[in-house]
Write an enzyme that holds these catalytic residues in place. Structure first.
Site, PDB file in Angstrom:
ATOM      1  N   PRO A   1       7.128 -69.719  27.898  1.00  0.00           N
ATOM      2  CA  PRO A   1       8.317 -68.911  28.209  1.00  0.00           C
ATOM      3  C   PRO A   1       9.287 -69.751  29.028  1.00  0.00           C
ATOM      4  O   PRO A   1       8.888 -70.403  29.990  1.00  0.00           O
ATOM      5  CB  PRO A   1       7.747 -67.761  29.038  1.00  0.00           C
ATOM      6  CG  PRO A   1       6.512 -68.330  29.672  1.00  0.00           C
ATOM      7  CD  PRO A   1       5.964 -69.319  28.686  1.00  0.00           C
TER       8      PRO A   1
ATOM      9  N   ASN B   1      -0.422 -76.790  30.643  1.00  0.00           N
ATOM     10  CA  ASN B   1       1.024 -76.817  30.436  1.00  0.00           C
ATOM     11  C   ASN B   1       1.640 -77.886  31.334  1.00  0.00           C
ATOM     12  O   ASN B   1       1.133 -78.185  32.402  1.00  0.00           O
ATOM     13  CB  ASN B   1       1.588 -75.419  30.760  1.00  0.00           C
ATOM     14  CG  ASN B   1       3.102 -75.355  30.773  1.00  0.00           C
ATOM     15  OD1 ASN B   1       3.709 -74.873  31.730  1.00  0.00           O
ATOM     16  ND2 ASN B   1       3.748 -75.822  29.730  1.00  0.00           N
ATOM     17  N   GLY B   2       2.753 -78.447  30.861  1.00  0.00           N
ATOM     18  CA  GLY B   2       3.494 -79.417  31.661  1.00  0.00           C
ATOM     19  C   GLY B   2       3.548 -80.784  31.004  1.00  0.00           C
ATOM     20  O   GLY B   2       2.502 -81.393  30.738  1.00  0.00           O
TER      21      GLY B   2
ATOM     22  N   GLN C   1       6.939 -61.629  29.210  1.00  0.00           N
ATOM     23  CA  GLN C   1       6.620 -62.105  30.559  1.00  0.00           C
ATOM     24  C   GLN C   1       7.410 -61.343  31.617  1.00  0.00           C
ATOM     25  O   GLN C   1       8.635 -61.203  31.513  1.00  0.00           O
ATOM     26  CB  GLN C   1       6.907 -63.599  30.708  1.00  0.00           C
ATOM     27  CG  GLN C   1       6.364 -64.117  32.049  1.00  0.00           C
ATOM     28  CD  GLN C   1       6.666 -65.573  32.299  1.00  0.00           C
ATOM     29  OE1 GLN C   1       7.801 -65.930  32.589  1.00  0.00           O
ATOM     30  NE2 GLN C   1       5.649 -66.420  32.209  1.00  0.00           N
TER      31      GLN C   1
ATOM     32  N   GLY D   1       6.710 -76.670  26.559  1.00  0.00           N
ATOM     33  CA  GLY D   1       7.930 -76.101  27.109  1.00  0.00           C
ATOM     34  C   GLY D   1       9.150 -76.918  26.760  1.00  0.00           C
ATOM     35  O   GLY D   1       9.654 -76.879  25.636  1.00  0.00           O
ATOM     36  N   ARG D   2       9.631 -77.726  27.709  1.00  0.00           N
ATOM     37  CA  ARG D   2      10.899 -78.451  27.551  1.00  0.00           C
ATOM     38  C   ARG D   2      10.897 -79.418  26.381  1.00  0.00           C
ATOM     39  O   ARG D   2      11.961 -79.749  25.851  1.00  0.00           O
ATOM     40  CB  ARG D   2      11.221 -79.187  28.856  1.00  0.00           C
ATOM     41  CG  ARG D   2      11.567 -78.247  30.017  1.00  0.00           C
ATOM     42  CD  ARG D   2      11.691 -79.010  31.331  1.00  0.00           C
ATOM     43  NE  ARG D   2      10.410 -79.548  31.766  1.00  0.00           N
ATOM     44  CZ  ARG D   2      10.271 -80.503  32.685  1.00  0.00           C
ATOM     45  NH1 ARG D   2      11.353 -81.036  33.236  1.00  0.00           N
ATOM     46  NH2 ARG D   2       9.074 -80.930  33.037  1.00  0.00           N
TER      47      ARG D   2
ATOM     48  N   SER E   1      13.250 -69.447  30.738  1.00  0.00           N
ATOM     49  CA  SER E   1      14.449 -68.648  30.981  1.00  0.00           C
ATOM     50  C   SER E   1      15.669 -69.325  30.367  1.00  0.00           C
ATOM     51  O   SER E   1      15.885 -70.526  30.543  1.00  0.00           O
ATOM     52  CB  SER E   1      14.669 -68.459  32.485  1.00  0.00           C
ATOM     53  OG  SER E   1      13.671 -67.627  33.028  1.00  0.00           O
TER      54      SER E   1
ATOM     55  N   LYS F   1       0.439 -66.776  34.041  1.00  0.00           N
ATOM     56  CA  LYS F   1       0.865 -68.176  34.064  1.00  0.00           C
ATOM     57  C   LYS F   1       1.156 -68.570  35.504  1.00  0.00           C
ATOM     58  O   LYS F   1       1.879 -67.864  36.209  1.00  0.00           O
ATOM     59  CB  LYS F   1       2.108 -68.383  33.201  1.00  0.00           C
ATOM     60  CG  LYS F   1       2.500 -69.841  32.989  1.00  0.00           C
ATOM     61  CD  LYS F   1       3.639 -69.952  31.967  1.00  0.00           C
ATOM     62  CE  LYS F   1       3.892 -71.403  31.581  1.00  0.00           C
ATOM     63  NZ  LYS F   1       4.462 -72.196  32.690  1.00  0.00           N
TER      64      LYS F   1
ATOM     65  N   CYS G   1       7.105 -69.611  38.163  1.00  0.00           N
ATOM     66  CA  CYS G   1       8.513 -69.998  38.256  1.00  0.00           C
ATOM     67  C   CYS G   1       8.824 -70.574  39.640  1.00  0.00           C
ATOM     68  O   CYS G   1       8.580 -69.921  40.657  1.00  0.00           O
ATOM     69  CB  CYS G   1       9.423 -68.806  37.971  1.00  0.00           C
ATOM     70  SG  CYS G   1      11.186 -69.235  38.062  1.00  0.00           S
TER      71      CYS G   1
END
Length: 317
Positions: free
Chosen positions: A17, A201-202, A71, A225-226, A19, A140, A101
């Site tokens: 997820p 993750n990451g 989420q 993610g990114r 934003s 998460k 976050c």
């Protein structure tokens, strides 16, 4: 395959997820490329129960997306429970709780990764949400607030004991924000503590990263993610390459069609006035690395009309 409560996920490469990124148009696009699990943008729980226009847009369901994971972020157990229940009624299949976050605005409201500093409150939120809904609840989080407080294993265990069905760990602390490198090996401390699925993750940008992250963490899956910015096919690419298959990325013509369809879907979803400013970052990511892309982006960023931007995309790609 990953089992989240009574839901089976056919694959172990998931979309994180994000934003301002994983809105419905982007999730639909990534789903077309075969992603097994997509999670909505973070939604503030209080805005959700007030059913603000923005929150309802973020949680909007589409029949092509299953399971639909939403989420939520917040620091009040009762409000989080109400928001979770409302999303269940709106068709959510999974509720994901955000304890990761790092953004100041969220943390200053004692939500997101700030809750890693208060395990008791974090546990009460999970307990309230699990009790409020019949669908699976996932969480998460980060490794901890800072290097001196790496409490993800203990908090994750509390979440499992209270009924959470999957835990995702971003291999950084809140104080790191997005600096340094994600510590995939640390996630093994969480995996060794739990019986439910654990996702790492990451910094996972390709199949080599995914393979190394899985080896170091012993996790059940990876969350991208990114790395997926401007590459909605990345989930499928990593998944196939982990199986030893060769994946052919889109040609320039295919990329043009992807960008055009994504842009049109955003305009259909938001309306032209809202969609065009939101679409600019995606168009920028798609064009990155292509000759003369800087000039292209500069023009797109000052063009307010849909048909004009569409023509620019057609000509550039």
């Amino acid at each position: 395959m990953i089992k989240i409560g009574n839901i089976k996920i056919d694959g172990n490469v998931l979309l994180a997820p994000m934003s301002g990124v994983t809105d419905l148009p982007f999730r639909k696009l990534v789903k077309k490329f075969g992603a097994p699990l997509l999670i909505s943008e973070m939604i503030a729980s209080r805005a959700m129960i007030m059913q603000t226009k923005d929150s309802l847009k973020k949680c909007q369901k589409d029949e092509m997306i299953y399971p639909n994971s939403v989420q939520l972020a917040g620091c009040d157990p009762e409000v989080m429970a109400q928001a979770a229940k409302l999303n269940e009624e709106l068709g959510a299949d999974i509720i994901d709780i955000n304890y990761g976050c790092p953004v100041k605005k969220v943390v200053n409201g004692m939500a997101g990764s700030a809750l890693m500093k208060d395990e008791d409150l974090a546990a009460r939120i999970v307990d309230a949400v699990v009790r409020a809904v019949k669908i699976p609840v996932t969480v998460k989080m980060r490794m901890g607030w800072n290097r001196e407080n790496l409490n993800a294993p203990s908090l994750a265990k509390k979440c499992e004991d209270l009924g959470a069905k999957m835990i995702t760990i971003h291999g950084r602390t809140r104080c790191q924000m997005y600096t340094g490198n994600a510590a995939w090996g640390f996630v093994k401390n969480v995996k060794d503590t739990l019986t439910i699925p654990v996702i790492v993750n990451g910094d996972i940008k390709n199949s080599d990263d995914a393979r190394t992250a899985l080896e170091q963490s012993d996790a059940d899956g990876v969350m991208v993610g990114r790395g997926a910015y401007g590459k909605p096919w990345l989930i499928e690419k990593i998944s196939r390459e982990l199986k030893g298959e060769i994946y052919q990325e889109p040609t320039r013509d295919e990329l043009r069609d992807i960008v055009l369809n994504h842009f049109k879907d955003m305009v259909d979803h938001y309306g032209e006035r809202t969609a065009i400013p939101l679409a600019r970052k995606h168009i920028g990511w798609y064009s990155a690395g292509i000759p003369e892309s800087a000039q292209f982006r500069a023009k797109v960023n000052i063009t307010p009309e849909y048909e004009d931007v569409k023509k620019m995309i057609e000509e550039f790609f």
